[in-house]
Design a protein around this motif. Structure first.
Motif, PDB file in Angstrom:
ATOM      1  N   ARG A  85       0.853  -1.194   0.000  1.00 34.53           N
ATOM      2  CA  ARG A  85       0.000   0.000   0.000  1.00 34.53           C
ATOM      3  C   ARG A  85       0.882   1.233   0.000  1.00 34.53           C
ATOM      4  N   ASP A  86       0.615   2.174  -0.900  1.00 31.98           N
ATOM      5  CA  ASP A  86       1.431   3.395  -0.972  1.00 31.98           C
ATOM      6  C   ASP A  86       1.419   4.139   0.357  1.00 31.98           C
ATOM      7  N   ASP A  87       2.617   4.398   0.855  1.00 28.07           N
ATOM      8  CA  ASP A  87       2.789   5.090   2.131  1.00 28.07           C
ATOM      9  C   ASP A  87       4.074   5.908   2.010  1.00 28.07           C
ATOM     10  N   ASN A  88       3.939   7.234   1.921  1.00 23.34           N
ATOM     11  CA  ASN A  88       5.118   8.070   1.708  1.00 23.34           C
ATOM     12  C   ASN A  88       5.721   8.636   2.986  1.00 23.34           C
ATOM     13  N   ARG A  89       5.459   8.001   4.113  1.00 21.80           N
ATOM     14  CA  ARG A  89       6.141   8.419   5.341  1.00 21.80           C
ATOM     15  C   ARG A  89       7.625   8.086   5.207  1.00 21.80           C
ATOM     16  N   CYS A  90       8.478   8.974   5.676  1.00 19.20           N
ATOM     17  CA  CYS A  90       9.920   8.719   5.595  1.00 19.20           C
ATOM     18  C   CYS A  90      10.326   7.563   6.491  1.00 19.20           C
ATOM     19  N   SER A  91       9.617   7.362   7.575  1.00 18.14           N
ATOM     20  CA  SER A  91       9.923   6.258   8.474  1.00 18.14           C
ATOM     21  C   SER A  91       8.798   5.241   8.367  1.00 18.14           C
ATOM     22  N   GLY A  92       9.099   4.090   7.798  1.00 13.93           N
ATOM     23  CA  GLY A  92       8.107   3.036   7.688  1.00 13.93           C
ATOM     24  C   GLY A  92       7.320   3.028   6.393  1.00 13.93           C
ATOM     25  N   GLY A  93       7.519   4.004   5.525  1.00 13.64           N
ATOM     26  CA  GLY A  93       6.823   4.037   4.236  1.00 13.64           C
ATOM     27  C   GLY A  93       7.497   3.146   3.216  1.00 13.64           C
ATOM     28  N   ASN A  94       6.948   3.120   1.995  1.00 14.42           N
ATOM     29  CA  ASN A  94       7.523   2.242   0.972  1.00 14.42           C
ATOM     30  C   ASN A  94       8.009   2.998  -0.271  1.00 14.42           C
ATOM     31  N   PRO A 148      30.790   0.396 -18.680  1.00 14.92           N
ATOM     32  CA  PRO A 148      29.948  -0.194 -19.725  1.00 14.92           C
ATOM     33  C   PRO A 148      29.145  -1.381 -19.178  1.00 14.92           C
ATOM     34  N   GLY A 149      27.838  -1.366 -19.425  1.00 10.09           N
ATOM     35  CA  GLY A 149      26.949  -2.428 -18.953  1.00 10.09           C
ATOM     36  C   GLY A 149      26.468  -2.272 -17.528  1.00 10.09           C
ATOM     37  N   ASP A 150      27.001  -1.293 -16.795  1.00  8.98           N
ATOM     38  CA  ASP A 150      26.627  -1.087 -15.397  1.00  8.98           C
ATOM     39  C   ASP A 150      25.331  -0.278 -15.318  1.00  8.98           C
ATOM     40  N   TYR A 151      24.683  -0.310 -14.153  1.00 11.29           N
ATOM     41  CA  TYR A 151      23.421   0.399 -13.963  1.00 11.29           C
ATOM     42  C   TYR A 151      23.360   0.987 -12.553  1.00 11.29           C
ATOM     43  N   VAL A 152      22.393   1.870 -12.349  1.00  4.50           N
ATOM     44  CA  VAL A 152      22.115   2.411 -11.025  1.00  4.50           C
ATOM     45  C   VAL A 152      20.599   2.473 -10.866  1.00  4.50           C
ATOM     46  N   ARG A 153      20.133   2.200  -9.663  1.00  5.50           N
ATOM     47  CA  ARG A 153      18.708   2.358  -9.342  1.00  5.50           C
ATOM     48  C   ARG A 153      18.550   3.641  -8.546  1.00  5.50           C
ATOM     49  N   LEU A 154      17.752   4.541  -9.092  1.00  8.05           N
ATOM     50  CA  LEU A 154      17.414   5.779  -8.401  1.00  8.05           C
ATOM     51  C   LEU A 154      16.141   5.505  -7.621  1.00  8.05           C
ATOM     52  N   ARG A 155      16.261   5.424  -6.305  1.00 10.33           N
ATOM     53  CA  ARG A 155      15.139   5.065  -5.432  1.00 10.33           C
ATOM     54  C   ARG A 155      14.564   6.290  -4.744  1.00 10.33           C
ATOM     55  N   GLY A 156      13.295   6.198  -4.408  1.00  6.88           N
ATOM     56  CA  GLY A 156      12.665   7.210  -3.572  1.00  6.88           C
ATOM     57  C   GLY A 156      13.091   6.987  -2.132  1.00  6.88           C
ATOM     58  N   GLY A 157      12.624   7.843  -1.250  1.00  2.00           N
ATOM     59  CA  GLY A 157      12.937   7.695   0.163  1.00  2.00           C
ATOM     60  C   GLY A 157      14.324   8.189   0.502  1.00  2.00           C
ATOM     61  N   LYS A 158      14.753   7.832   1.709  1.00  2.00           N
ATOM     62  CA  LYS A 158      16.063   8.264   2.195  1.00  2.00           C
ATOM     63  C   LYS A 158      16.933   7.047   2.431  1.00  2.00           C
ATOM     64  N   GLY A 159      18.203   7.197   2.140  1.00  2.00           N
ATOM     65  CA  GLY A 159      19.144   6.100   2.330  1.00  2.00           C
ATOM     66  C   GLY A 159      20.540   6.572   2.007  1.00  2.00           C
ATOM     67  N   THR A 160      21.463   5.650   2.027  1.00  3.61           N
ATOM     68  CA  THR A 160      22.859   5.948   1.740  1.00  3.61           C
ATOM     69  C   THR A 160      23.179   5.508   0.319  1.00  3.61           C
ATOM     70  N   ASP A 161      23.625   6.460  -0.496  1.00  2.00           N
ATOM     71  CA  ASP A 161      24.032   6.134  -1.864  1.00  2.00           C
ATOM     72  C   ASP A 161      25.191   5.156  -1.806  1.00  2.00           C
ATOM     73  N   SER A 162      25.212   4.232  -2.765  1.00  2.00           N
ATOM     74  CA  SER A 162      26.285   3.241  -2.786  1.00  2.00           C
ATOM     75  C   SER A 162      26.584   2.816  -4.212  1.00  2.00           C
ATOM     76  N   ASP A 163      27.799   3.114  -4.675  1.00  2.00           N
ATOM     77  CA  ASP A 163      28.214   2.634  -5.991  1.00  2.00           C
ATOM     78  C   ASP A 163      28.324   1.110  -5.976  1.00  2.00           C
ATOM     79  N   ALA A 164      28.751   0.542  -4.864  1.00  2.00           N
ATOM     80  CA  ALA A 164      28.894  -0.909  -4.758  1.00  2.00           C
ATOM     81  C   ALA A 164      27.543  -1.615  -4.870  1.00  2.00           C
ATOM     82  N   LYS A 165      26.492  -0.989  -4.369  1.00  2.00           N
ATOM     83  CA  LYS A 165      25.148  -1.583  -4.421  1.00  2.00           C
ATOM     84  C   LYS A 165      24.312  -1.003  -5.555  1.00  2.00           C
ATOM     85  N   ASN A 166      24.928  -0.159  -6.363  1.00  2.00           N
ATOM     86  CA  ASN A 166      24.257   0.443  -7.527  1.00  2.00           C
ATOM     87  C   ASN A 166      22.971   1.159  -7.148  1.00  2.00           C
TER      88      ASN A 166
END
Length: 170
Positions: free
Chosen positions: A51-60, A102-120
């Protein structure tokens, strides 16, 4: 007036030229506008599971993402300055250096978190949803402002299995 090629004119074209012309006119299943860019939108999880929930804590909102991939065979691309935008003008600008081999990707996610090149992964650090669950348009712009890729989607037209994910440039 209808112009038809003659057999002589057609035979003058090489087989490889005809094949190249056919490739230029073919369109992918989820056709967007093609631009000359190594970076393209690989896919979008436009409807976050649950269920869509845009709370920063506990949302999706972090479960909603767009994947940008480097389709070049040789060029390394730095995302700094690239912009991802939706049809209504919601936007995210990559302000930090994130290098895609070449061939690499990144996922741009909503919410808050720590950017990580290792985790794309890069986070928008915004808990509001960016992509509409029924239809939207994804724009990717180069740092120069030139278009890199664009895809419009509709839930009913593009998400055949109904899982909230649509792939492009497969």
């Amino acid at each position: 007036m209808q112009i038809r090629p003659t057999l002589a004119a057609t035979s003058a074209l090489s087989v490889s030229a005809l094949a190249a012309a056919a490739l230029l006119t073919a369109a992918p299943a989820h056709a967007g506008t093609e631009y000359s860019s190594a970076l393209k939108v690989r896919g979008v999880q436009y409807d976050a599971p649950g269920r869509d929930d845009n709370r920063c804590s506990g949302g999706n909102t972090s479960k909603e993402y767009v994947t940008v991939k480097n389709y070049s065979r040789t060029a390394t691309v730095n995302l700094k300055g690239y912009v991802v935008k939706d049809k209504t003008g919601n936007r995210f600008t990559f302000t930090k250096s994130h290098t895609l081999e070449p061939g690499d990707y990144v996922r741009l996610r909503g919410g808050k978190g720590t950017d990580s090149d290792a985790k794309n992964v890069v986070y928008r650090n915004n808990c509001n949803f960016m992509w509409n669950n029924d239809k939207d348009t994804i724009y990717l712009y180069k740092p120069s402002g030139a278009h890199a890729d664009t895809h419009a989607y509709t839930k009913s037209g593009n998400d055949r299995d109904g899982n909230g994910y649509i792939g492009f440039h497969n």
